[in-house]
Design an enzyme around this catalytic site. Sequence first.
Site, PDB file in Angstrom:
ATOM      1  N   ALA A  19       0.853  -1.189   0.000  1.00  0.00           N
ATOM      2  CA  ALA A  19       0.000   0.000   0.000  1.00  0.00           C
ATOM      3  C   ALA A  19       0.886   1.235   0.000  1.00  0.00           C
ATOM      4  O   ALA A  19       2.071   1.157   0.280  1.00  0.00           O
ATOM      5  CB  ALA A  19      -0.897   0.014   1.231  1.00  0.00           C
ATOM      6  N   LYS A  20       0.321   2.365  -0.321  1.00  0.00           N
ATOM      7  CA  LYS A  20       1.011   3.648  -0.184  1.00  0.00           C
ATOM      8  C   LYS A  20      -0.052   4.728  -0.182  1.00  0.00           C
ATOM      9  O   LYS A  20      -1.125   4.567  -0.773  1.00  0.00           O
ATOM     10  CB  LYS A  20       1.976   3.868  -1.354  1.00  0.00           C
ATOM     11  CG  LYS A  20       3.015   4.952  -1.152  1.00  0.00           C
ATOM     12  CD  LYS A  20       4.028   4.655  -0.070  1.00  0.00           C
ATOM     13  CE  LYS A  20       5.352   4.228  -0.573  1.00  0.00           C
ATOM     14  NZ  LYS A  20       6.404   3.971   0.382  1.00  0.00           N
TER      15      LYS A  20
END
Length: 430
Positions: A118-119
């Site tokens: 994720a980011k």
Amino acid sequence: MATGASVPKDATEEPSEESALETARRQLDQAATLLDIDPNVVERLKHPQRVERVSVPLERDDGSVEVFTGYRAQHDSVRGPFKGGLRYHPDVSEDECIGLAMWMTWKCAVMDLPFGGAKGGVVVDPKTLSDEEKERLTRRFTQELRDVIGPMDDIPAPDMGTDAETMGWIMDAYSMQEGETTPGVVTGKPPVIGGSYGRAEAPGRSVAIITREVCEYYDHDLSETTVAVQGFGSVGANAASLLDSWGANIVAVSDVDGGVYDPEGLDTSAIKSHGEQPTAVGSVEDAERISNEELLTLDVDVLIPAAIGNVLTEANAHDVDASIIVEGANGPTTSTADAIFEQRGIPVIPDILANAGGVTVSYFEWLQDINRQGWTLERVNEELESRMLTAWENVQEAHELDADVSWRDATYVVGLQRIVEAHTYRGLWP
Ligand code: NAD
């Protein structure tokens, strides 16, 4: 942003401006050609599972209200909860978050961590915020993301523009709404509220471990190995001082203002890191002043770019005189430079292996939090060493299967294979 990949092989094919998402997808395609895998799974991996876009209203110190845009891109959770940083930067965009989330998926898989990638972040220049505004923005952003983050769902961490204090605010805001202290919702916190010892040094430590191993692989005796490190911040300073303490000869280091060079070796323990004293490199005595560009082309055994992305490019790749490159920073090598290094026979050990100590100790932090335990620094460092050696062996095996497979491709193959197998076993529902 064009970040490291060993494709296209023909240097003239490099796209001039490639987004993080385009690079991540291209790297996926390249790794997929090296494996006998179901193209349907590759198709799924080109897309994030979800992108949350939120508006974050902030009351400024002068009483006015400004609305910022925030994102959380969740790429793939087939092997576990999403994991990745939150950045506060004016260039944050949806596509950048998706591309960086994909890299986190590969990085976690290479390290065999039970996480997906994720980011996220907020489109804001944190330098324009007071401390109080940054805290209010963080707490409101946490609330906007509350339905998609959590210790078993998605665990953010610090990134550009955010730090341990920011993670503390996120943990507090989330915990207040949940009605119980929930340290496992973020990593990179101060140890007193559930952070892990050794987390801050971990990316530099893993760079040092991988450098030591790759030197052994190429028969470089560490005590006779010369090393140049660009960037004397969290990653570079920790990598340099560890390698120095293990006997390597650190001949050059630099910060944003330039570097210092001493062919006899620098005493890295006497130089404070960027975080401790931003001008420390410039005040080193009895060493030759060099530019960052000169540092990259020094005649050394190992070059560690550990500052920023895209510093090794078509313009300087032919002048690089190092025998081995270990990527400390994220994406320091453009694809054209990568192809040139491959043609010149200079091994490049990729970021998603070398600096993966950060996410690995984040995993240890999460384990400590959800099990209500605290590990000693010795235990953290021992477990990190063991995980890095296993990952290095796995990548080495993939590299040795085929002489044409670069270290970068071998690393992607190790990660992608695990993800694809997990997708195959779990299947597509419904
Ligand atoms: P940092 O801010 O602690 O240090 C950065 C260093 O690079 C400083 O010495 C700074 O002066 C220097 N620098 C900045 N701009 C430069 C330029 N244009 N030319 C030369 N030097 C320059 O940052 P960090 O945490 O050490 O991160 C460095 C790199 O490592 C980044 O690419 C980051 O994404 C990556 N990384 C960091 C972590 C982490 O947890 N800290 C983990 C994985 C990867």
